[in-house]
Motif scaffolding. Structure first.
Motif, PDB file in Angstrom:
ATOM      1  N   ASN A  30       9.441  21.839 -18.247  1.00 58.48           N
ATOM      2  CA  ASN A  30       8.878  22.256 -19.535  1.00 58.48           C
ATOM      3  C   ASN A  30       9.730  23.388 -20.105  1.00 58.48           C
ATOM      4  O   ASN A  30       9.525  24.553 -19.802  1.00 58.48           O
ATOM      5  N   ARG A  31      10.680  23.022 -20.942  1.00 59.25           N
ATOM      6  CA  ARG A  31      11.581  24.012 -21.554  1.00 59.25           C
ATOM      7  C   ARG A  31      10.811  24.993 -22.451  1.00 59.25           C
ATOM      8  O   ARG A  31      11.265  26.114 -22.662  1.00 59.25           O
ATOM      9  N   ASP A  32       9.661  24.572 -22.967  1.00 57.17           N
ATOM     10  CA  ASP A  32       8.855  25.471 -23.802  1.00 57.17           C
ATOM     11  C   ASP A  32       8.409  26.705 -23.022  1.00 57.17           C
ATOM     12  O   ASP A  32       8.358  27.802 -23.574  1.00 57.17           O
ATOM     13  N   VAL A  33       8.090  26.548 -21.723  1.00 60.16           N
ATOM     14  CA  VAL A  33       7.659  27.707 -20.940  1.00 60.16           C
ATOM     15  C   VAL A  33       8.850  28.587 -20.578  1.00 60.16           C
ATOM     16  O   VAL A  33       8.683  29.780 -20.353  1.00 60.16           O
ATOM     17  N   ALA A  34      10.051  28.018 -20.529  1.00 62.90           N
ATOM     18  CA  ALA A  34      11.246  28.835 -20.314  1.00 62.90           C
ATOM     19  C   ALA A  34      11.524  29.675 -21.558  1.00 62.90           C
ATOM     20  O   ALA A  34      11.888  30.853 -21.462  1.00 62.90           O
ATOM     21  N   ASP A  35      11.337  29.076 -22.739  1.00 61.88           N
ATOM     22  CA  ASP A  35      11.554  29.789 -23.994  1.00 61.88           C
ATOM     23  C   ASP A  35      10.471  30.819 -24.265  1.00 61.88           C
ATOM     24  O   ASP A  35      10.751  31.887 -24.821  1.00 61.88           O
ATOM     25  N   ASP A  36       9.227  30.504 -23.904  1.00 63.94           N
ATOM     26  CA  ASP A  36       8.092  31.401 -24.128  1.00 63.94           C
ATOM     27  C   ASP A  36       7.143  31.313 -22.928  1.00 63.94           C
ATOM     28  O   ASP A  36       6.180  30.539 -22.939  1.00 63.94           O
ATOM     29  N   PRO A  37       7.402  32.109 -21.876  1.00 66.13           N
ATOM     30  CA  PRO A  37       6.564  32.051 -20.673  1.00 66.13           C
ATOM     31  C   PRO A  37       5.087  32.335 -20.930  1.00 66.13           C
ATOM     32  O   PRO A  37       4.231  31.926 -20.156  1.00 66.13           O
ATOM     33  N   GLY A  38       4.763  32.995 -22.032  1.00 62.20           N
ATOM     34  CA  GLY A  38       3.375  33.287 -22.363  1.00 62.20           C
ATOM     35  C   GLY A  38       2.537  32.041 -22.567  1.00 62.20           C
ATOM     36  O   GLY A  38       1.308  32.102 -22.497  1.00 62.20           O
ATOM     37  N   VAL A  39       3.181  30.900 -22.794  1.00 65.46           N
ATOM     38  CA  VAL A  39       2.459  29.631 -22.921  1.00 65.46           C
ATOM     39  C   VAL A  39       1.645  29.380 -21.649  1.00 65.46           C
ATOM     40  O   VAL A  39       0.525  28.884 -21.710  1.00 65.46           O
ATOM     41  N   ILE A  40       2.194  29.746 -20.502  1.00 66.90           N
ATOM     42  CA  ILE A  40       1.484  29.552 -19.229  1.00 66.90           C
ATOM     43  C   ILE A  40       0.233  30.411 -19.194  1.00 66.90           C
ATOM     44  O   ILE A  40      -0.839  29.947 -18.808  1.00 66.90           O
ATOM     45  N   ASN A  41       0.344  31.674 -19.616  1.00 69.33           N
ATOM     46  CA  ASN A  41      -0.823  32.564 -19.637  1.00 69.33           C
ATOM     47  C   ASN A  41      -1.890  32.060 -20.602  1.00 69.33           C
ATOM     48  O   ASN A  41      -3.083  32.138 -20.308  1.00 69.33           O
ATOM     49  N   ASN A  42      -1.473  31.541 -21.748  1.00 72.99           N
ATOM     50  CA  ASN A  42      -2.411  31.122 -22.788  1.00 72.99           C
ATOM     51  C   ASN A  42      -3.042  29.759 -22.538  1.00 72.99           C
ATOM     52  O   ASN A  42      -4.155  29.505 -22.976  1.00 72.99           O
ATOM     53  N   ASP A  43      -2.337  28.863 -21.864  1.00 72.86           N
ATOM     54  CA  ASP A  43      -2.841  27.492 -21.667  1.00 72.86           C
ATOM     55  C   ASP A  43      -2.323  26.934 -20.343  1.00 72.86           C
ATOM     56  O   ASP A  43      -1.529  25.989 -20.332  1.00 72.86           O
ATOM     57  N   PRO A  44      -2.762  27.517 -19.203  1.00 66.82           N
ATOM     58  CA  PRO A  44      -2.184  27.121 -17.917  1.00 66.82           C
ATOM     59  C   PRO A  44      -2.425  25.664 -17.540  1.00 66.82           C
ATOM     60  O   PRO A  44      -1.623  25.088 -16.790  1.00 66.82           O
ATOM     61  N   TYR A  45      -3.488  25.042 -18.048  1.00 71.97           N
ATOM     62  CA  TYR A  45      -3.805  23.662 -17.673  1.00 71.97           C
ATOM     63  C   TYR A  45      -3.369  22.639 -18.719  1.00 71.97           C
ATOM     64  O   TYR A  45      -3.603  21.452 -18.553  1.00 71.97           O
ATOM     65  N   GLY A  46      -2.756  23.101 -19.794  1.00 66.32           N
ATOM     66  CA  GLY A  46      -2.346  22.200 -20.857  1.00 66.32           C
ATOM     67  C   GLY A  46      -0.860  22.333 -21.138  1.00 66.32           C
ATOM     68  O   GLY A  46      -0.019  21.876 -20.365  1.00 66.32           O
ATOM     69  N   GLU A  47      -0.549  23.004 -22.249  1.00 62.97           N
ATOM     70  CA  GLU A  47       0.847  23.174 -22.654  1.00 62.97           C
ATOM     71  C   GLU A  47       1.650  24.000 -21.651  1.00 62.97           C
ATOM     72  O   GLU A  47       2.877  24.008 -21.690  1.00 62.97           O
ATOM     73  N   GLY A  48       0.970  24.683 -20.734  1.00 56.42           N
ATOM     74  CA  GLY A  48       1.636  25.526 -19.744  1.00 56.42           C
ATOM     75  C   GLY A  48       2.052  24.808 -18.470  1.00 56.42           C
ATOM     76  O   GLY A  48       2.381  25.467 -17.481  1.00 56.42           O
ATOM     77  N   TRP A  49       2.056  23.466 -18.481  1.00 58.61           N
ATOM     78  CA  TRP A  49       2.577  22.759 -17.291  1.00 58.61           C
ATOM     79  C   TRP A  49       4.018  23.203 -17.085  1.00 58.61           C
ATOM     80  O   TRP A  49       4.712  23.591 -18.024  1.00 58.61           O
ATOM     81  N   ILE A  50       4.490  23.132 -15.841  1.00 58.22           N
ATOM     82  CA  ILE A  50       5.813  23.672 -15.541  1.00 58.22           C
ATOM     83  C   ILE A  50       6.825  22.566 -15.237  1.00 58.22           C
ATOM     84  O   ILE A  50       7.919  22.560 -15.790  1.00 58.22           O
ATOM     85  N   VAL A  51       6.467  21.654 -14.346  1.00 59.25           N
ATOM     86  CA  VAL A  51       7.363  20.533 -14.027  1.00 59.25           C
ATOM     87  C   VAL A  51       6.544  19.258 -13.903  1.00 59.25           C
ATOM     88  O   VAL A  51       5.329  19.300 -13.714  1.00 59.25           O
ATOM     89  N   LYS A  52       7.235  18.127 -14.026  1.00 60.87           N
ATOM     90  CA  LYS A  52       6.631  16.828 -13.752  1.00 60.87           C
ATOM     91  C   LYS A  52       7.459  16.178 -12.654  1.00 60.87           C
ATOM     92  O   LYS A  52       8.692  16.124 -12.739  1.00 60.87           O
ATOM     93  N   ILE A  53       6.743  15.699 -11.628  1.00 56.99           N
ATOM     94  CA  ILE A  53       7.385  15.194 -10.415  1.00 56.99           C
ATOM     95  C   ILE A  53       6.967  13.752 -10.151  1.00 56.99           C
ATOM     96  O   ILE A  53       5.770  13.431 -10.184  1.00 56.99           O
ATOM     97  N   GLU A  54       7.957  12.918  -9.885  1.00 59.46           N
ATOM     98  CA  GLU A  54       7.690  11.566  -9.393  1.00 59.46           C
ATOM     99  C   GLU A  54       7.362  11.719  -7.916  1.00 59.46           C
ATOM    100  O   GLU A  54       8.214  12.097  -7.111  1.00 59.46           O
ATOM    101  N   LEU A  55       6.102  11.475  -7.578  1.00 61.44           N
ATOM    102  CA  LEU A  55       5.624  11.736  -6.223  1.00 61.44           C
ATOM    103  C   LEU A  55       6.125  10.699  -5.229  1.00 61.44           C
ATOM    104  O   LEU A  55       6.263   9.524  -5.563  1.00 61.44           O
ATOM    105  N   ASP A  56       6.377  11.160  -4.000  1.00 57.73           N
ATOM    106  CA  ASP A  56       6.611  10.243  -2.895  1.00 57.73           C
ATOM    107  C   ASP A  56       5.308   9.509  -2.617  1.00 57.73           C
ATOM    108  O   ASP A  56       4.248   9.895  -3.109  1.00 57.73           O
ATOM    109  N   ASP A  57       5.370   8.492  -1.800  1.00 54.89           N
ATOM    110  CA  ASP A  57       4.172   7.723  -1.483  1.00 54.89           C
ATOM    111  C   ASP A  57       3.197   8.467  -0.579  1.00 54.89           C
ATOM    112  O   ASP A  57       2.065   8.048  -0.408  1.00 54.89           O
TER     113      ASP A  57
END
Length: 143
Positions: A98-125
């Motif tokens: 999430n490049r938006d949180v790199a540009d504005d880390p406050g997004v995590i503080n303001n919306d940790p469960y929404g726009e404040g996601w950090i990475v998306k991972i293709e999970l192992d089985d």
């Protein structure tokens, strides 16, 4: 959306904030959430973790394509209070950051469960060893 709230029976004697713990997410005891309902799975820090860190000022994201194991420190979160790693609770390959949180880390503080996601991972089985919302809320009540 239902939440496993952290409300005390006697709020006047309890100074803990009423924290959101969304039911559709799973959690680690390191205060990281995983949303397996989306593909690839989204990962971020909980409201409790964001509150403990305070205002975030810097987020050091990993490279897309990085292979991670459960327990790896994959992101560095810096606030005016501390520098803390995000300990990944699952194994897989990072597909998005999430490049938006790199540009504005406050997004995590303001919306940790929404726009404040950090990475998306293709999970192992592998089935990750995660906590339900109710289990995580019980941990928070003891803090």
């Amino acid at each position: 959306m239902r939440y496993a709230g952290i409300m005390s029976n006697n709020e006047q004697e309890d100074d803990r904030p009423n924290l959101e713990v969304p039911d559709h997410l799973n959690y680690s005891d390191e205060h990281v959430w995983v949303d397996e309902s989306v593909e690839p799975a989204a990962i971020g820090i909980t409201e409790y973790a964001a509150n403990q860190l305070g205002d975030l000022v810097f987020v050091d994201l990993p490279e897309v394509g990085t292979r991670v194991e459960a327990g790896d420190e994959i992101v560095e979160l810096e606030s005016s209070k501390a520098v803390e790693p995000l300990v990944c609770p699952v194994a897989g390959t990072i597909r998005y950051v999430n490049r938006d949180v790199a540009d504005d880390p406050g997004v995590i503080n303001n919306d940790p469960y929404g726009e404040g996601w950090i990475v998306k991972i293709e999970l192992d089985d592998d089935e990750p060893d995660l906590l339900s919302a109710d289990e995580y809320a019980a941990i928070l009540r003891r803090l």
